[in-house]
Write an enzyme that holds these catalytic residues in place. Structure first.
Site, short mmCIF file in Angstrom:
data_model
loop_
_atom_site.label_atom_id
_atom_site.label_comp_id
_atom_site.label_asym_id
_atom_site.label_seq_id
_atom_site.Cartn_x
_atom_site.Cartn_y
_atom_site.Cartn_z
N ASP A 77 0.82 -1.22 0.00
CA ASP A 77 0.00 0.00 0.00
C ASP A 77 0.85 1.27 0.00
O ASP A 77 2.02 1.25 0.39
CB ASP A 77 -0.89 0.03 1.26
CG ASP A 77 -2.17 -0.78 1.06
OD1 ASP A 77 -2.24 -1.55 0.08
OD2 ASP A 77 -3.08 -0.65 1.89
N HIS A 226 3.82 -2.49 3.10
CA HIS A 226 4.04 -1.13 2.55
C HIS A 226 5.44 -1.10 1.95
O HIS A 226 6.42 -1.36 2.66
CB HIS A 226 3.92 -0.09 3.66
CG HIS A 226 2.55 -0.01 4.25
ND1 HIS A 226 2.11 -0.88 5.22
CD2 HIS A 226 1.51 0.83 3.98
CE1 HIS A 226 0.86 -0.57 5.54
NE2 HIS A 226 0.47 0.45 4.81
ZN ZN Z 1 -2.82 3.44 2.98
#
Ligand code: ZN
Length: 270
Positions: A77, A226
Site C-alpha cells: 500500500d 508497505h
Molecule cells: Zn494506505
C-alpha cells in the site's frame, strides 16, 4: 476478524437500536437501558467500520475462504511515496519472480521518478490498484461525491501512465463508511482488503515481523505490506525464502480471487 453475519449490517444495527428503544418506552424501562443498547450498537458499528473483513458497510474481498491449496497473495500500500524504496522492492520481486499488487495513492503519482516506478510496476507484471487520491486523514468524513471524484482522479492517472483502468480499490486505512460504500458501488470497483495485516509500519524489526507472519499465515491469505517501509528490502528476501521453504505459492490477487483487475478497454485496432 472475519465477516459479520449477513444480517448484521449498518442499517439493521440502526433499525435494531431504535426498535429496542421503542420497546423500552412502551415498557417504561430505566434510562440506563437506552445507554446500554446505544453502547452495543456503537461497538458493533466501530468494529464494522474499522475491520475491512467485516463486510459491515460494503463487501470486501479479503482472502480466499476455505482454500485447500498453499497459495497466498501479497499487496503493497501507499505507493509511490518513496520511489527508491519501491525500486528495491521491485528488484527483489523480479529476482524471485513473484507477482504482487500495489495499491497506489494518486497524489504520489506526480513527479517523474514516481511515474517511472508506476510504469515499472505494470511492465513487470504486477497489478496496480486504486488507494484513493488524497489518502486524507479526513477521508472517512468525505461525502460520497467527494470520494467518487477522489477515486476517479487516481483511476485517470493510472490509466494515463499505463493504459489500464483499474478495477481494484482499497480504502485508506482500511476503514469503510456508508459514503465510501455508496461511491465505490457507483464506480463499480471491487474493494480488496486483506486477511493478514503485517503491521510493518509499527514493528521495527524484520525478524519480529517474520515471526508474527509465521504464526498467522493461512492458505488463501492476502497480506498487507508497505513498500516505503525502510527495512522492506531486508525483510522481503527472508519472507520469500520462508514462504518457498514452507511450500506456499504466491499468486496475484486477481488469480487468487478470480477477479479481473482492469477494465477491458476497447481496442481501436479491432
Ligand atoms: Zn494506505
Amino acid at each position: 476478524m472475519g465477516p459479520f453475519p449477513k444480517y448484521l449490517t449498518f442499517r439493521n444495527v440502526l433499525v435494531g437500536m431504535f426498535s429496542i428503544w421503542a420497546i423500552g418506552i412502551i415498557l417504561k424501562l430505566a434510562w440506563w437501558w437506552y445507554l446500554l443498547v446505544f453502547m452495543v450498537a456503537l461497538t458493533i458499528s466501530y468494529l464494522g467500520t474499522t475491520q475491512i473483513g467485516s463486510n459491515f458497510h460494503m463487501p470486501a474481498f479479503c482472502n480466499l475462504a476455505n482454500c485447500k491449496n498453499k497459495v497466498i497473495a501479497i499487496t503493497f500500500d501507499d505507493g509511490v511515496s518513496k520511489p527508491e524504496q519501491s525500486e528495491k522492492v521491485l528488484d527483489i520481486l523480479k529476482q524471485y519472480n513473484i507477482p504482487a499488487t500495489f495499491f497506489c495513492i494518486g497524489k504520489n503519482l506526480v513527479d517523474e521518478t514516481q511515474i517511472k516506478v508506476l510504469k515499472r510496476i505494470d511492465t513487470e507484471g504486477h497489478i496496480i490498484g486504486n488507494h484513493s487520491y488524497s489518502h486524507s486523514a479526513f477521508y472517512d468524513f468525505y461525502s460520497s461525491n467527494k470520494i467518487e471524484k477522489d477515486t476517479l482522479k487516481t483511476d485517470r492517472l493510472i490509466e494515463q501512465y499505463t493504459g489500464k483502468k483499474p478495477l481494484f480499490y482499497r480504502p485508506p486505512y482500511g476503514i469503510t463508511t456508508p459514503n465510501i460504500a455508496k461511491a465505490i458501488n457507483r464506480i463499480g470497483h471491487k474493494t480488496i482488503g486483506w486477511s493478514l495485516r503485517s503491521l510493518d509500519t509499527v514493528i521495527k524489526d524484520p525478524n519480529t515481523l517474520i515471526n508474527r507472519i509465521k504464526h498467522k499465515l493461512k492458505n488463501g491469505d492476502i497480506l498487507l505490506f508497505h513498500d516505503h517501509v525502510s527495512y522492506m528490502p531486508a525483510f522481503l528476501p527472508l519472507f520469500l525464502e520462508y514462504i518457498l521453504k514452507e511450500g506456499y505459492m504466491i499468486i496475484g490477487v486477481d488469480e487468487l480471487l478470480d477477479l479481473r483487475p482492469y477494465e477491458q478497454l476497447h481496442s481501436a485496432s479491432l
